[in-house]
Design a protein around this motif. Structure first.
Motif, PDB file in Angstrom:
ATOM      1  N   ARG A   1       0.848  -1.212   0.000  1.00  0.00           N
ATOM      2  CA  ARG A   1       0.000   0.000   0.000  1.00  0.00           C
ATOM      3  C   ARG A   1       0.882   1.260   0.000  1.00  0.00           C
ATOM      4  NH1 ARG A   1      -3.297   0.349   5.234  1.00  0.00           N
ATOM      5  NH2 ARG A   1      -1.481   1.396   6.114  1.00  0.00           N
ATOM      6  N   THR A   2       1.926   1.218   0.828  1.00  0.00           N
ATOM      7  CA  THR A   2       2.844   2.366   0.899  1.00  0.00           C
ATOM      8  C   THR A   2       3.524   2.571  -0.451  1.00  0.00           C
ATOM      9  OG1 THR A   2       3.212   1.834   3.214  1.00  0.00           O
ATOM     10  CG2 THR A   2       4.834   3.282   2.180  1.00  0.00           C
ATOM     11  N   ARG A   3       3.957   1.475  -1.051  1.00  0.00           N
ATOM     12  CA  ARG A   3       4.652   1.569  -2.344  1.00  0.00           C
ATOM     13  C   ARG A   3       3.717   2.085  -3.435  1.00  0.00           C
ATOM     14  NH1 ARG A   3       5.611  -1.537  -7.080  1.00  0.00           N
ATOM     15  NH2 ARG A   3       4.108  -3.159  -6.530  1.00  0.00           N
ATOM     16  N   VAL A   4       2.497   1.513  -3.485  1.00  0.00           N
ATOM     17  CA  VAL A   4       1.533   1.917  -4.511  1.00  0.00           C
ATOM     18  C   VAL A   4       1.146   3.392  -4.324  1.00  0.00           C
ATOM     19  CG1 VAL A   4      -0.866   1.561  -5.284  1.00  0.00           C
ATOM     20  CG2 VAL A   4       0.649  -0.404  -4.940  1.00  0.00           C
ATOM     21  N   SER A   5       0.921   3.785  -3.071  1.00  0.00           N
ATOM     22  CA  SER A   5       0.506   5.168  -2.808  1.00  0.00           C
ATOM     23  C   SER A   5       1.600   6.142  -3.233  1.00  0.00           C
ATOM     24  CB  SER A   5       0.197   5.367  -1.319  1.00  0.00           C
ATOM     25  OG  SER A   5      -0.826   4.484  -0.920  1.00  0.00           O
ATOM     26  N   ALA A   6       2.847   5.794  -2.898  1.00  0.00           N
ATOM     27  CA  ALA A   6       3.967   6.681  -3.261  1.00  0.00           C
ATOM     28  C   ALA A   6       4.081   6.784  -4.784  1.00  0.00           C
ATOM     29  CB  ALA A   6       5.266   6.150  -2.659  1.00  0.00           C
ATOM     30  N   ALA A   7       3.912   5.661  -5.468  1.00  0.00           N
ATOM     31  CA  ALA A   7       4.030   5.677  -6.930  1.00  0.00           C
ATOM     32  C   ALA A   7       2.903   6.504  -7.555  1.00  0.00           C
ATOM     33  CB  ALA A   7       4.006   4.240  -7.465  1.00  0.00           C
ATOM     34  N   LEU A   8       1.717   6.390  -7.002  1.00  0.00           N
ATOM     35  CA  LEU A   8       0.593   7.169  -7.543  1.00  0.00           C
ATOM     36  C   LEU A   8       0.839   8.666  -7.343  1.00  0.00           C
ATOM     37  CD1 LEU A   8      -2.407   4.969  -6.339  1.00  0.00           C
ATOM     38  CD2 LEU A   8      -1.727   5.336  -8.718  1.00  0.00           C
ATOM     39  N   ARG A   9       1.351   9.021  -6.179  1.00  0.00           N
ATOM     40  CA  ARG A   9       1.637  10.450  -5.920  1.00  0.00           C
ATOM     41  C   ARG A   9       2.708  10.949  -6.891  1.00  0.00           C
ATOM     42  NH1 ARG A   9       0.993   9.101  -0.236  1.00  0.00           N
ATOM     43  NH2 ARG A   9      -1.122   9.747   0.301  1.00  0.00           N
ATOM     44  N   GLU A  10       3.684  10.091  -7.100  1.00  0.00           N
ATOM     45  CA  GLU A  10       4.758  10.407  -8.057  1.00  0.00           C
ATOM     46  C   GLU A  10       4.179  10.659  -9.448  1.00  0.00           C
ATOM     47  OE1 GLU A  10       9.074  10.368  -8.693  1.00  0.00           O
ATOM     48  OE2 GLU A  10       7.869  10.391  -6.882  1.00  0.00           O
ATOM     49  N   GLN A  11       3.147   9.895  -9.782  1.00  0.00           N
ATOM     50  CA  GLN A  11       2.493  10.078 -11.082  1.00  0.00           C
ATOM     51  C   GLN A  11       1.635  11.349 -11.123  1.00  0.00           C
ATOM     52  OE1 GLN A  11       0.179   6.548 -11.942  1.00  0.00           O
ATOM     53  NE2 GLN A  11       1.945   5.185 -11.775  1.00  0.00           N
ATOM     54  N   GLY A  12       1.448  11.968  -9.966  1.00  0.00           N
ATOM     55  CA  GLY A  12       0.682  13.214  -9.928  1.00  0.00           C
ATOM     56  C   GLY A  12      -0.747  13.073  -9.446  1.00  0.00           C
ATOM     57  N   TRP A  13      -1.120  11.860  -8.968  1.00  0.00           N
ATOM     58  CA  TRP A  13      -2.491  11.687  -8.470  1.00  0.00           C
ATOM     59  C   TRP A  13      -2.628  12.336  -7.099  1.00  0.00           C
ATOM     60  CZ3 TRP A  13      -6.338   9.520 -11.324  1.00  0.00           C
ATOM     61  CH2 TRP A  13      -5.959   8.764 -12.435  1.00  0.00           C
ATOM     62  N   PRO A  14      -3.678  13.116  -6.891  1.00  0.00           N
ATOM     63  CA  PRO A  14      -3.926  13.606  -5.534  1.00  0.00           C
ATOM     64  C   PRO A  14      -4.541  12.453  -4.745  1.00  0.00           C
ATOM     65  CG  PRO A  14      -5.565  14.473  -7.099  1.00  0.00           C
ATOM     66  CD  PRO A  14      -4.707  13.511  -7.859  1.00  0.00           C
ATOM     67  N   LEU A  15      -3.894  12.067  -3.668  1.00  0.00           N
ATOM     68  CA  LEU A  15      -4.317  10.835  -2.990  1.00  0.00           C
ATOM     69  C   LEU A  15      -4.535  11.101  -1.512  1.00  0.00           C
ATOM     70  CD1 LEU A  15      -4.289   8.052  -4.506  1.00  0.00           C
ATOM     71  CD2 LEU A  15      -2.228   7.529  -3.204  1.00  0.00           C
ATOM     72  N   VAL A  16      -5.644  10.629  -0.964  1.00  0.00           N
ATOM     73  CA  VAL A  16      -5.783  10.689   0.488  1.00  0.00           C
ATOM     74  C   VAL A  16      -5.062   9.468   1.063  1.00  0.00           C
ATOM     75  CG1 VAL A  16      -7.915  12.034   0.621  1.00  0.00           C
ATOM     76  CG2 VAL A  16      -8.052   9.531   0.374  1.00  0.00           C
ATOM     77  N   GLU A  17      -4.688   9.543   2.339  1.00  0.00           N
ATOM     78  CA  GLU A  17      -3.931   8.442   2.922  1.00  0.00           C
ATOM     79  C   GLU A  17      -4.868   7.304   3.313  1.00  0.00           C
ATOM     80  OE1 GLU A  17      -1.214   9.363   6.220  1.00  0.00           O
ATOM     81  OE2 GLU A  17      -1.667   7.305   6.829  1.00  0.00           O
ATOM     82  N   SER A  18      -4.656   6.146   2.702  1.00  0.00           N
ATOM     83  CA  SER A  18      -5.496   4.997   3.027  1.00  0.00           C
ATOM     84  C   SER A  18      -4.901   4.193   4.169  1.00  0.00           C
ATOM     85  CB  SER A  18      -5.655   4.084   1.812  1.00  0.00           C
ATOM     86  OG  SER A  18      -6.301   2.880   2.211  1.00  0.00           O
ATOM     87  N   GLN A  19      -5.749   3.815   5.101  1.00  0.00           N
ATOM     88  CA  GLN A  19      -5.344   2.952   6.214  1.00  0.00           C
ATOM     89  C   GLN A  19      -5.933   1.546   6.029  1.00  0.00           C
ATOM     90  OE1 GLN A  19      -3.388   3.568   9.077  1.00  0.00           O
ATOM     91  NE2 GLN A  19      -2.697   5.322   7.890  1.00  0.00           N
ATOM     92  N   ALA A  20      -6.399   1.258   4.819  1.00  0.00           N
ATOM     93  CA  ALA A  20      -7.043  -0.036   4.564  1.00  0.00           C
ATOM     94  C   ALA A  20      -6.274  -0.785   3.467  1.00  0.00           C
ATOM     95  CB  ALA A  20      -8.499   0.183   4.183  1.00  0.00           C
ATOM     96  N   ASN A  21      -6.854  -1.865   2.953  1.00  0.00           N
ATOM     97  CA  ASN A  21      -6.136  -2.629   1.920  1.00  0.00           C
ATOM     98  C   ASN A  21      -6.601  -2.231   0.520  1.00  0.00           C
ATOM     99  OD1 ASN A  21      -8.675  -3.814   2.044  1.00  0.00           O
ATOM    100  ND2 ASN A  21      -7.915  -5.897   1.693  1.00  0.00           N
TER     101      ASN A  21
END
Ligand code: PMP
Length: 359
Positions: free
Chosen positions: A283-303
Motif C-alpha cells: 500500500r505504501t509503495r503503490v501510494s507513493a508511486a501514484l503520488r509520483e504520477q501526480g495523483w492527488p491521494l488521500v492516505e489509506s489505512q485499509a487494503n
C-alpha cells in the motif's frame, strides 16, 4: 384464477427502490481482481486443514452457539463471551444490528460514500437511510453526522477506516463524537479493515466499546484473515445488544467450516499478520508511486486506495479492465483499487500512469 394471483405474489413495495448489492466483477483467467478488497494470499495450510477436517461432517448442522470460536474471540479481546455475536460475514451482523434497532419510521445515519451495503440493509429493515456526505478530504464529517441526529435516529454506522476512501478517524475526534451521541442511539464502529491500520492515533474500537454501553464493534475474518469465501464476521457488543443480535441473526448462519477455519486463523495469527504487513508495505509503495504520477491521494489505512476520478471513473475502470485489472468503479465519483499481489499492483500502476498522461 383471479387477476391478482396471475401476477404472482405481492412483494413489499418498498423493495422497488432498493438496489441489489453489486459485488466486484469476477476475474477471468487472464486478469487480476482488485475490486472486492480480498486478501490475495491462499489459505495457510493449517487453516485449510481445519476447514477440510470440518468438511467431513457437513451432513450435520454447525454448532449454533459457536462455542469454541466465541471463546477464542472472547479471550483474544478480553471481553465476556456473551458480548461476542457471530454472523455470516460482518455484513450479516450489520444487517442484524439494523434489524435489532430500526424499523419503519426510524432513521439510520452513516457517512456517504461508505460501505455500499449500509443503505441497502437499512431499507430492507424498512428504516430510512440518512447519508451524510464525506468532507472534501474524503473523511467522515462527524459534526454533520451529529447534526443529522433526530428523535427518530436509532443507529449510526461509522466505518473506520472508511470503505472506499481508506481514511480513518483519529481518537480525539471519535471520542468527542461518541460523547455527543445520546446514549439511547447505538453506534457501530465497523472495523472491517482494522488490521491494516498503521496510524497509531486511530483508536481501537474495542477499547472505546468497553466503557460505552451504546457502542459496539464490527469485525470480519474476510479481509486480513483471508476467509472471505467462508463468510464469518462478528460484533463485540454489550448486553442487551448482543442478545438482540442472537435473535435477529439467521439460525446456523456460520458453517462449521467457517467456525473451525476462523479458530485456526486466530491461532495462526502471527503468520497471517506477516502477510498483512506485506500488504501494508505494498500500500505504501503503490501510494507513493501514484503520488509520483501526480495523483492527488488521500492516505489509506485499509487494503485499498481511492482515486477520485469524477466523470472519468468509468473510463478508468474500462482502461484497467482492458489491461487485465478489475477495479471497483463508483460512477461519477471514483475507483477503489484493492492492494493485491505485487504483479497486480504493478499492472494497476502502469494503467494509472498511462491514464494520467492522457488527460
Ligand atoms: N464492512 C465493511 C466496511 C466492508 O467493506 C465489508 C466488505 N466489503 C464488510 C463490512 C462486510 O464484509 P464481510 O461480510 O465479508 O465480513
Amino acid at each position: 384464477m383471479s387477476g391478482t394471483a396471475a401476477q404472482g405474489p405481492r412483494l413489499r413495495a418498498s423493495l422497488d427502490g432498493i438496489p441489489t448489492y453489486k459485488p466486484g466483477k469476477p476475474a477471468g483467467a487472464d486478469s487480476f481482481k482488485l475490486s472486492s478488497n480480498e486478501n490475495p494470499y491462499e489459505p495457510l495450510p493449517g487453516v485449510l486443514e481445519a476447514a477440510v477436517a470440518a468438511a467431513g461432517s457437513f451432513n450435520r448442522y454447525p454448532d449454533m452457539a459457536a462455542v469454541e470460536l466465541t471463546e477464542e474471540l472472547a479471550r483474544r479481546f478480553e471481553v465476556p463471551a456473551e458480548h461476542v455475536a457471530l454472523g455470516t460475514g460482518s455484513v450479516s451482523v450489520a444487517q442484524s444490528l439494523v434489524l435489532a434497532t430500526a424499523g419503519p419510521g426510524d432513521e439510520v445515519i452513516f457517512a456517504w460514500r461508505s460501505f455500499e451495503a449500509y443503505p441497502i440493509i437499512t431499507q430492507v429493515a424498512g428504516a430510512t437511510p440518512v447519508p451524510v456526505p464525506l468532507t472534501g478530504d474524503e473523511a467522515h464529517d462527524l459534526d454533520a453526522m451529529l447534526a443529522a441526529i433526530t428523535p427518530r435516529t436509532r443507529l449510526i454506522l461509522v466505518c473506520n477506516p472508511n470503505n472506499p476512501t481508506g481514511v480513518a478517524i483519529r481518537r480525539p475526534e471519535l471520542e468527542r463524537f461518541l460523547a455527543a451521541v445520546p446514549g439511547d442511539i447505538l453506534v457501530v464502529l465497523d472495523e472491517a479493515y482494522r488490521e491494516f491500520l498503521r496510524d497509531e492515533q486511530v483508536p481501537d474500537g474495542v477499547e472505546l466499546y468497553r466503557s460505552r454501553p451504546n457502542v459496539c464493534v464490527l469485525r470480519t475474518f474476510s479481509k486480513a484473515y483471508g476467509l472471505a469465501g467462508l463468510r464469518v464476521g462478528f460484533a463485540i457488543a454489550h448486553e442487551p445488544v448482543a442478545t438482540a443480535l442472537r435473535k435477529t441473526a439467521v439460525p446456523f448462519g456460520v458453517s462449521q467450516l467457517a467456525q473451525d477455519a476462523a479458530v485456526a486463523s486466530l491461532r495462526a495469527e502471527d503468520a497471517l499478520l506477516v502477510r498483512v504487513q506485506a500488504l501494508v508495505e505494498e500500500r505504501t509503495r503503490v501510494s507513493a508511486a501514484l503520488r509520483e504520477q501526480g495523483w492527488p491521494l488521500v492516505e489509506s489505512q485499509a487494503n485499498f486506495v481511492w482515486l477520485r476520478l469524477g466523470e472519468r471513473t468509468v473510463d478508468f475502470a474500462a482502461a484497467a479492465g482492458a489491461a487485465g485489472v478489475i477495479v471497483r468503479p463508483f460512477p461519477g465519483e471514483g475507483v477503489r483499487v484493492t492492494i493485491g499481489e505485487t504483479a497486480a499492483n504493478d499492472l494497476f500502476l502502469s494503467v494509472a500512469e498511462a491514464f494520467r498522461k492522457e488527460v
